[in-house]
Design a protein around this motif. Sequence first.
Motif, PDB file in Angstrom:
ATOM      1  N   LYS A 174       0.843  -1.190   0.000  1.00 49.77           N
ATOM      2  CA  LYS A 174       0.000   0.000   0.000  1.00 49.77           C
ATOM      3  C   LYS A 174       0.878   1.239   0.000  1.00 49.77           C
ATOM      4  CE  LYS A 174      -3.934  -2.067   2.451  1.00 49.77           C
ATOM      5  NZ  LYS A 174      -4.786  -1.996   3.662  1.00 49.77           N
ATOM      6  N   LYS A 175       0.369   2.307  -0.609  1.00 48.34           N
ATOM      7  CA  LYS A 175       1.088   3.575  -0.584  1.00 48.34           C
ATOM      8  C   LYS A 175       0.097   4.715  -0.399  1.00 48.34           C
ATOM      9  CE  LYS A 175       1.356   4.299  -5.620  1.00 48.34           C
ATOM     10  NZ  LYS A 175       2.294   4.527  -6.744  1.00 48.34           N
ATOM     11  N   TYR A 176       0.579   5.772   0.273  1.00 44.79           N
ATOM     12  CA  TYR A 176      -0.272   6.908   0.584  1.00 44.79           C
ATOM     13  C   TYR A 176       0.467   8.192   0.236  1.00 44.79           C
ATOM     14  CZ  TYR A 176      -2.340   3.210   3.428  1.00 44.79           C
ATOM     15  OH  TYR A 176      -2.870   2.026   3.859  1.00 44.79           O
ATOM     16  N   VAL A 177      -0.254   9.128  -0.401  1.00 44.56           N
ATOM     17  CA  VAL A 177       0.351  10.387  -0.813  1.00 44.56           C
ATOM     18  C   VAL A 177      -0.233  11.521   0.009  1.00 44.56           C
ATOM     19  CG1 VAL A 177       0.761  11.970  -2.730  1.00 44.56           C
ATOM     20  CG2 VAL A 177       0.615   9.507  -3.163  1.00 44.56           C
ATOM     21  N   VAL A 178       0.644  12.345   0.591  1.00 47.26           N
ATOM     22  CA  VAL A 178       0.205  13.509   1.360  1.00 47.26           C
ATOM     23  C   VAL A 178       0.829  14.764   0.776  1.00 47.26           C
ATOM     24  CG1 VAL A 178      -0.095  12.182   3.483  1.00 47.26           C
ATOM     25  CG2 VAL A 178       2.084  13.282   3.029  1.00 47.26           C
ATOM     26  N   SER A 179       0.139  15.876   0.922  1.00 46.73           N
ATOM     27  CA  SER A 179       0.633  17.134   0.358  1.00 46.73           C
ATOM     28  C   SER A 179       1.502  17.879   1.358  1.00 46.73           C
ATOM     29  CB  SER A 179      -0.544  18.018  -0.078  1.00 46.73           C
ATOM     30  OG  SER A 179      -1.427  18.238   1.013  1.00 46.73           O
ATOM     31  N   LYS A 180       2.551  17.186   1.815  1.00 47.39           N
ATOM     32  CA  LYS A 180       3.529  17.777   2.720  1.00 47.39           C
ATOM     33  C   LYS A 180       4.918  17.338   2.273  1.00 47.39           C
ATOM     34  CE  LYS A 180       0.710  18.105   6.925  1.00 47.39           C
ATOM     35  NZ  LYS A 180       0.620  17.736   8.356  1.00 47.39           N
ATOM     36  N   THR A 181       5.924  18.112   2.685  1.00 46.02           N
ATOM     37  CA  THR A 181       7.297  17.769   2.316  1.00 46.02           C
ATOM     38  C   THR A 181       7.888  16.759   3.304  1.00 46.02           C
ATOM     39  OG1 THR A 181       8.278  19.536   3.650  1.00 46.02           O
ATOM     40  CG2 THR A 181       7.610  20.093   1.387  1.00 46.02           C
ATOM     41  N   LEU A 182       8.972  16.135   2.910  1.00 51.93           N
ATOM     42  CA  LEU A 182       9.676  15.205   3.795  1.00 51.93           C
ATOM     43  C   LEU A 182      10.134  15.881   5.079  1.00 51.93           C
ATOM     44  CD1 LEU A 182      12.085  12.890   1.759  1.00 51.93           C
ATOM     45  CD2 LEU A 182      10.121  12.231   3.125  1.00 51.93           C
ATOM     46  N   LYS A 183      10.522  17.127   4.969  1.00 54.18           N
ATOM     47  CA  LYS A 183      11.033  17.876   6.119  1.00 54.18           C
ATOM     48  C   LYS A 183      10.046  17.850   7.283  1.00 54.18           C
ATOM     49  CE  LYS A 183      13.967  20.635   8.190  1.00 54.18           C
ATOM     50  NZ  LYS A 183      15.307  20.142   8.604  1.00 54.18           N
ATOM     51  N   GLU A 184       8.760  17.864   6.977  1.00 52.39           N
ATOM     52  CA  GLU A 184       7.737  17.890   8.017  1.00 52.39           C
ATOM     53  C   GLU A 184       7.615  16.568   8.759  1.00 52.39           C
ATOM     54  OE1 GLU A 184       4.091  20.193   7.038  1.00 52.39           O
ATOM     55  OE2 GLU A 184       4.996  20.375   5.041  1.00 52.39           O
ATOM     56  N   PHE A 185       8.209  15.503   8.220  1.00 54.56           N
ATOM     57  CA  PHE A 185       8.163  14.194   8.869  1.00 54.56           C
ATOM     58  C   PHE A 185       9.524  13.754   9.405  1.00 54.56           C
ATOM     59  CE2 PHE A 185       4.777  14.221   5.680  1.00 54.56           C
ATOM     60  CZ  PHE A 185       3.688  13.887   6.456  1.00 54.56           C
ATOM     61  N   GLU A 186      10.570  14.449   9.046  1.00 50.63           N
ATOM     62  CA  GLU A 186      11.926  14.007   9.367  1.00 50.63           C
ATOM     63  C   GLU A 186      12.173  13.903  10.866  1.00 50.63           C
ATOM     64  OE1 GLU A 186      16.559  14.978   8.113  1.00 50.63           O
ATOM     65  OE2 GLU A 186      15.001  16.472   7.728  1.00 50.63           O
ATOM     66  N   GLU A 187      11.789  14.919  11.621  1.00 49.98           N
ATOM     67  CA  GLU A 187      12.051  14.886  13.062  1.00 49.98           C
ATOM     68  C   GLU A 187      11.265  13.766  13.733  1.00 49.98           C
ATOM     69  OE1 GLU A 187      11.719  17.696  17.074  1.00 49.98           O
ATOM     70  OE2 GLU A 187      11.287  18.555  15.102  1.00 49.98           O
ATOM     71  N   ARG A 188      10.003  13.615  13.353  1.00 48.61           N
ATOM     72  CA  ARG A 188       9.153  12.574  13.949  1.00 48.61           C
ATOM     73  C   ARG A 188       9.711  11.180  13.674  1.00 48.61           C
ATOM     74  NH1 ARG A 188       6.828   8.944  15.794  1.00 48.61           N
ATOM     75  NH2 ARG A 188       4.602   8.512  15.939  1.00 48.61           N
ATOM     76  N   LEU A 189      10.075  10.902  12.431  1.00 51.09           N
ATOM     77  CA  LEU A 189      10.573   9.581  12.065  1.00 51.09           C
ATOM     78  C   LEU A 189      11.993   9.347  12.578  1.00 51.09           C
ATOM     79  CD1 LEU A 189       9.185   9.301   8.429  1.00 51.09           C
ATOM     80  CD2 LEU A 189       8.297   8.220  10.498  1.00 51.09           C
ATOM     81  N   GLY A 190      12.745  10.434  12.729  1.00 56.89           N
ATOM     82  CA  GLY A 190      14.114  10.312  13.210  1.00 56.89           C
ATOM     83  C   GLY A 190      14.207   9.818  14.639  1.00 56.89           C
ATOM     84  N   LYS A 191      13.098   9.868  15.392  1.00 58.82           N
ATOM     85  CA  LYS A 191      13.098   9.400  16.767  1.00 58.82           C
ATOM     86  C   LYS A 191      13.066   7.882  16.849  1.00 58.82           C
ATOM     87  CE  LYS A 191      10.523  13.441  18.426  1.00 58.82           C
ATOM     88  NZ  LYS A 191       9.234  13.927  18.975  1.00 58.82           N
ATOM     89  N   VAL A 192      12.712   7.245  15.747  1.00 59.85           N
ATOM     90  CA  VAL A 192      12.643   5.787  15.759  1.00 59.85           C
ATOM     91  C   VAL A 192      13.667   5.203  14.785  1.00 59.85           C
ATOM     92  CG1 VAL A 192      10.375   5.360  16.756  1.00 59.85           C
ATOM     93  CG2 VAL A 192      10.501   6.153  14.418  1.00 59.85           C
ATOM     94  N   SER A 193      13.258   4.287  13.914  1.00 58.46           N
ATOM     95  CA  SER A 193      14.246   3.539  13.133  1.00 58.46           C
ATOM     96  C   SER A 193      14.435   4.054  11.701  1.00 58.46           C
ATOM     97  CB  SER A 193      13.834   2.064  13.079  1.00 58.46           C
ATOM     98  OG  SER A 193      12.543   1.944  12.495  1.00 58.46           O
TER      99      SER A 193
END
Length: 245
Positions: A174-193
């Motif tokens: 499955k894939k999902y497209v959102v109208s946001k840049t990677l930068k907006e998710f980098e800090e959140r995802l960087g806390k995990v793996s």
Amino acid sequence: MKALLIEDKEYIRKGLRNLLQLVDAKVKVIGECESVKDAVVVANACKPELVFLDINLIDGSGFDFLEQTENLNFKTIFITAYEEHALKALKKGAVDYILKPVDIDELKEALNKVEQLSFSEQRKQLKTAKQVWKNENSKLILSLQDSFQVINLNELMFCESDKGYTTFYCNSNKKYVVSKTLKEFEERLGKVSFTRPHQSYIVNLDFIDKYDKSGAIYLKNGKKIPVSSRKREQFLNEFLKWNSN
């Protein structure tokens, strides 16, 4: 009481050190650190009795530090910003914490509470808080065009950015497209793996099959992802560290 300050912002450490001098002359700061790696070394060398611990550090979380110093006996007071995931974990575990910027009355109250707490009781509290933290950081809610989609981060293989949009690829095809840049998710995802080896990609380290020294990542599904030349050293350090744990 020997205290160690573990916080990645120098001005927070300086402010806390000054407040400790005002409220309790018995607390002596024996060291300051901004990373999990340095804090583990200092804690093992200096054997603090009290640790002021930020949840989000430059190379991991405060819970990573606690895991690596389980052989030491010290009391812990968390320092945190007003973050939903962090506060939910701390409140659920009944762990003492102070919010940034540090308030002198909150500091006094936290010191009084932690002094009366046994090591064994606090270990139970920290264990509960850690589990809540882990659960809270295992999911991500994506705002799609017509819905809110919950995805499990342990199923997310990688994210790809293109012209202000980000596509999330899961191992369920499955894939999902959102109208946001990677930068907006980098800090959140960087806390995990997750790691960001290229301007256009964030990758789940758990899904990497191999790293080609020419500068490419191969995922377990065969997907090839480039590693930019300026990020190769950083990525390789993260990749090797992750796989040695």
